[in-house]
Design a protein around this motif. Sequence first.
Motif, PDB file in Angstrom:
ATOM      1  N   GLN A   1       7.228  30.553  -4.589  1.00  0.00           N
ATOM      2  CA  GLN A   1       6.081  29.881  -5.211  1.00  0.00           C
ATOM      3  C   GLN A   1       5.888  30.404  -6.620  1.00  0.00           C
ATOM      4  OE1 GLN A   1       2.723  30.549  -2.577  1.00  0.00           O
ATOM      5  NE2 GLN A   1       3.032  28.564  -1.607  1.00  0.00           N
ATOM      6  N   LEU A   2       5.447  29.512  -7.501  1.00  0.00           N
ATOM      7  CA  LEU A   2       5.050  29.892  -8.840  1.00  0.00           C
ATOM      8  C   LEU A   2       3.569  29.600  -8.991  1.00  0.00           C
ATOM      9  CD1 LEU A   2       8.150  29.895  -9.302  1.00  0.00           C
ATOM     10  CD2 LEU A   2       7.703  28.963 -11.569  1.00  0.00           C
ATOM     11  N   GLN A   3       2.819  30.589  -9.419  1.00  0.00           N
ATOM     12  CA  GLN A   3       1.370  30.448  -9.581  1.00  0.00           C
ATOM     13  C   GLN A   3       1.019  30.638 -11.040  1.00  0.00           C
ATOM     14  OE1 GLN A   3      -0.964  29.762  -7.041  1.00  0.00           O
ATOM     15  NE2 GLN A   3      -2.385  29.506  -8.756  1.00  0.00           N
ATOM     16  N   ALA A   4       0.545  29.561 -11.656  1.00  0.00           N
ATOM     17  CA  ALA A   4       0.154  29.612 -13.063  1.00  0.00           C
ATOM     18  C   ALA A   4      -1.356  29.804 -13.184  1.00  0.00           C
ATOM     19  CB  ALA A   4       0.576  28.339 -13.778  1.00  0.00           C
ATOM     20  N   SER A   5      -1.758  30.503 -14.224  1.00  0.00           N
ATOM     21  CA  SER A   5      -3.180  30.736 -14.468  1.00  0.00           C
ATOM     22  C   SER A   5      -3.410  30.953 -15.960  1.00  0.00           C
ATOM     23  CB  SER A   5      -3.665  31.954 -13.672  1.00  0.00           C
ATOM     24  OG  SER A   5      -2.976  33.120 -14.080  1.00  0.00           O
ATOM     25  N   GLY A   6      -4.692  30.977 -16.344  1.00  0.00           N
ATOM     26  CA  GLY A   6      -5.041  31.302 -17.715  1.00  0.00           C
ATOM     27  C   GLY A   6      -5.507  30.141 -18.565  1.00  0.00           C
TER      28      GLY A   6
ATOM     29  N   GLY B   1       5.519  25.626 -11.134  1.00  0.00           N
ATOM     30  CA  GLY B   1       4.163  25.999 -10.805  1.00  0.00           C
ATOM     31  C   GLY B   1       3.279  24.770 -10.717  1.00  0.00           C
ATOM     32  N   GLN B   2       2.038  24.974 -10.325  1.00  0.00           N
ATOM     33  CA  GLN B   2       1.130  23.865 -10.052  1.00  0.00           C
ATOM     34  C   GLN B   2       0.453  23.319 -11.301  1.00  0.00           C
ATOM     35  OE1 GLN B   2       0.221  26.911 -10.074  1.00  0.00           O
ATOM     36  NE2 GLN B   2      -1.937  27.077 -10.589  1.00  0.00           N
ATOM     37  N   GLY B   3       0.570  23.992 -12.413  1.00  0.00           N
ATOM     38  CA  GLY B   3      -0.056  23.512 -13.644  1.00  0.00           C
ATOM     39  C   GLY B   3      -1.404  24.165 -13.879  1.00  0.00           C
TER      40      GLY B   3
ATOM     41  N   CYS C   1       2.310  33.177 -15.350  1.00  0.00           N
ATOM     42  CA  CYS C   1       2.940  32.493 -14.219  1.00  0.00           C
ATOM     43  C   CYS C   1       3.729  33.531 -13.434  1.00  0.00           C
ATOM     44  CB  CYS C   1       3.838  31.376 -14.705  1.00  0.00           C
ATOM     45  SG  CYS C   1       4.751  30.529 -13.396  1.00  0.00           S
ATOM     46  N   VAL C   2       3.338  33.693 -12.171  1.00  0.00           N
ATOM     47  CA  VAL C   2       3.974  34.694 -11.310  1.00  0.00           C
ATOM     48  C   VAL C   2       4.810  34.001 -10.244  1.00  0.00           C
ATOM     49  CG1 VAL C   2       3.590  36.628  -9.768  1.00  0.00           C
ATOM     50  CG2 VAL C   2       2.022  36.227 -11.664  1.00  0.00           C
ATOM     51  N   ALA C   3       6.045  34.436 -10.104  1.00  0.00           N
ATOM     52  CA  ALA C   3       6.914  33.930  -9.048  1.00  0.00           C
ATOM     53  C   ALA C   3       6.883  34.902  -7.875  1.00  0.00           C
ATOM     54  CB  ALA C   3       8.342  33.778  -9.564  1.00  0.00           C
ATOM     55  N   SER C   4       6.779  34.340  -6.666  1.00  0.00           N
ATOM     56  CA  SER C   4       6.720  35.185  -5.476  1.00  0.00           C
ATOM     57  C   SER C   4       7.558  34.550  -4.369  1.00  0.00           C
ATOM     58  CB  SER C   4       5.272  35.368  -5.024  1.00  0.00           C
ATOM     59  OG  SER C   4       4.700  34.119  -4.684  1.00  0.00           O
ATOM     60  N   GLY C   5       7.890  35.369  -3.380  1.00  0.00           N
ATOM     61  CA  GLY C   5       8.696  34.893  -2.274  1.00  0.00           C
ATOM     62  C   GLY C   5      10.046  35.593  -2.243  1.00  0.00           C
TER      63      GLY C   5
ATOM     64  N   VAL D   1      -1.831  19.696 -19.584  1.00  0.00           N
ATOM     65  CA  VAL D   1      -1.612  20.548 -18.418  1.00  0.00           C
ATOM     66  C   VAL D   1      -0.291  21.274 -18.644  1.00  0.00           C
ATOM     67  CG1 VAL D   1      -1.277  20.664 -15.931  1.00  0.00           C
ATOM     68  CG2 VAL D   1      -2.867  18.990 -16.907  1.00  0.00           C
ATOM     69  N   TYR D   2      -0.329  22.588 -18.532  1.00  0.00           N
ATOM     70  CA  TYR D   2       0.843  23.416 -18.774  1.00  0.00           C
ATOM     71  C   TYR D   2       1.468  23.833 -17.445  1.00  0.00           C
ATOM     72  CZ  TYR D   2      -0.205  23.647 -23.728  1.00  0.00           C
ATOM     73  OH  TYR D   2      -0.419  23.328 -25.049  1.00  0.00           O
ATOM     74  N   TYR D   3       2.768  23.662 -17.358  1.00  0.00           N
ATOM     75  CA  TYR D   3       3.521  23.994 -16.148  1.00  0.00           C
ATOM     76  C   TYR D   3       4.575  25.047 -16.463  1.00  0.00           C
ATOM     77  CZ  TYR D   3       1.644  19.540 -14.442  1.00  0.00           C
ATOM     78  OH  TYR D   3       0.807  18.515 -14.073  1.00  0.00           O
ATOM     79  N   CYS D   4       4.730  25.985 -15.551  1.00  0.00           N
ATOM     80  CA  CYS D   4       5.820  26.938 -15.685  1.00  0.00           C
ATOM     81  C   CYS D   4       6.968  26.511 -14.769  1.00  0.00           C
ATOM     82  CB  CYS D   4       5.378  28.353 -15.354  1.00  0.00           C
ATOM     83  SG  CYS D   4       4.637  28.558 -13.723  1.00  0.00           S
ATOM     84  N   LYS D   5       8.150  26.913 -15.161  1.00  0.00           N
ATOM     85  CA  LYS D   5       9.348  26.628 -14.382  1.00  0.00           C
ATOM     86  C   LYS D   5      10.242  27.841 -14.394  1.00  0.00           C
ATOM     87  CE  LYS D   5      12.912  24.122 -15.821  1.00  0.00           C
ATOM     88  NZ  LYS D   5      13.768  22.974 -16.224  1.00  0.00           N
ATOM     89  N   ALA D   6      10.891  28.102 -13.271  1.00  0.00           N
ATOM     90  CA  ALA D   6      11.800  29.238 -13.195  1.00  0.00           C
ATOM     91  C   ALA D   6      13.057  28.842 -12.427  1.00  0.00           C
ATOM     92  CB  ALA D   6      11.121  30.425 -12.522  1.00  0.00           C
ATOM     93  N   ALA D   7      14.193  29.291 -12.907  1.00  0.00           N
ATOM     94  CA  ALA D   7      15.462  29.102 -12.217  1.00  0.00           C
ATOM     95  C   ALA D   7      15.715  30.350 -11.387  1.00  0.00           C
ATOM     96  CB  ALA D   7      16.585  28.876 -13.222  1.00  0.00           C
TER      97      ALA D   7
END
Length: 121
Positions: free
Chosen positions: A2-7, A112-114, A21-25, A91-97
Amino acid sequence: VQLQASGGGLAQPGGSLRLSCVASGFIFSIADMSWYRQAPGNQHALVAISPSDASTVYSNSVRGRFTISRDNAKNTVYLQMNNLRPEDTAVYYCKAAIRRSSDSTFFDNYWGQGTEVTVSS
């Protein structure tokens, strides 16, 4: 994963915000981490990329005002946004590979959810 965006939030023109944006799992390694944004009526647009080699790439519209950075130990990517303009509203979204295990050589993209940014006086 999961990616959780905030701020996100409301800022005045010329103001600043910092997105996280924090990646977890189950994460073995992360390659590119990036930020995109989507303004009302528009498609997703790239804002900035932070590849794993610590280089950075910015869109022309934010270069010199925004800074992307990452903390690999925390699986986190940041976007420091300075000198905000009304046209940065989106709306800002993060993405991670992300590579999920040592058994795989593939990186999958996760979003992330935006988080909403509004720039207005």
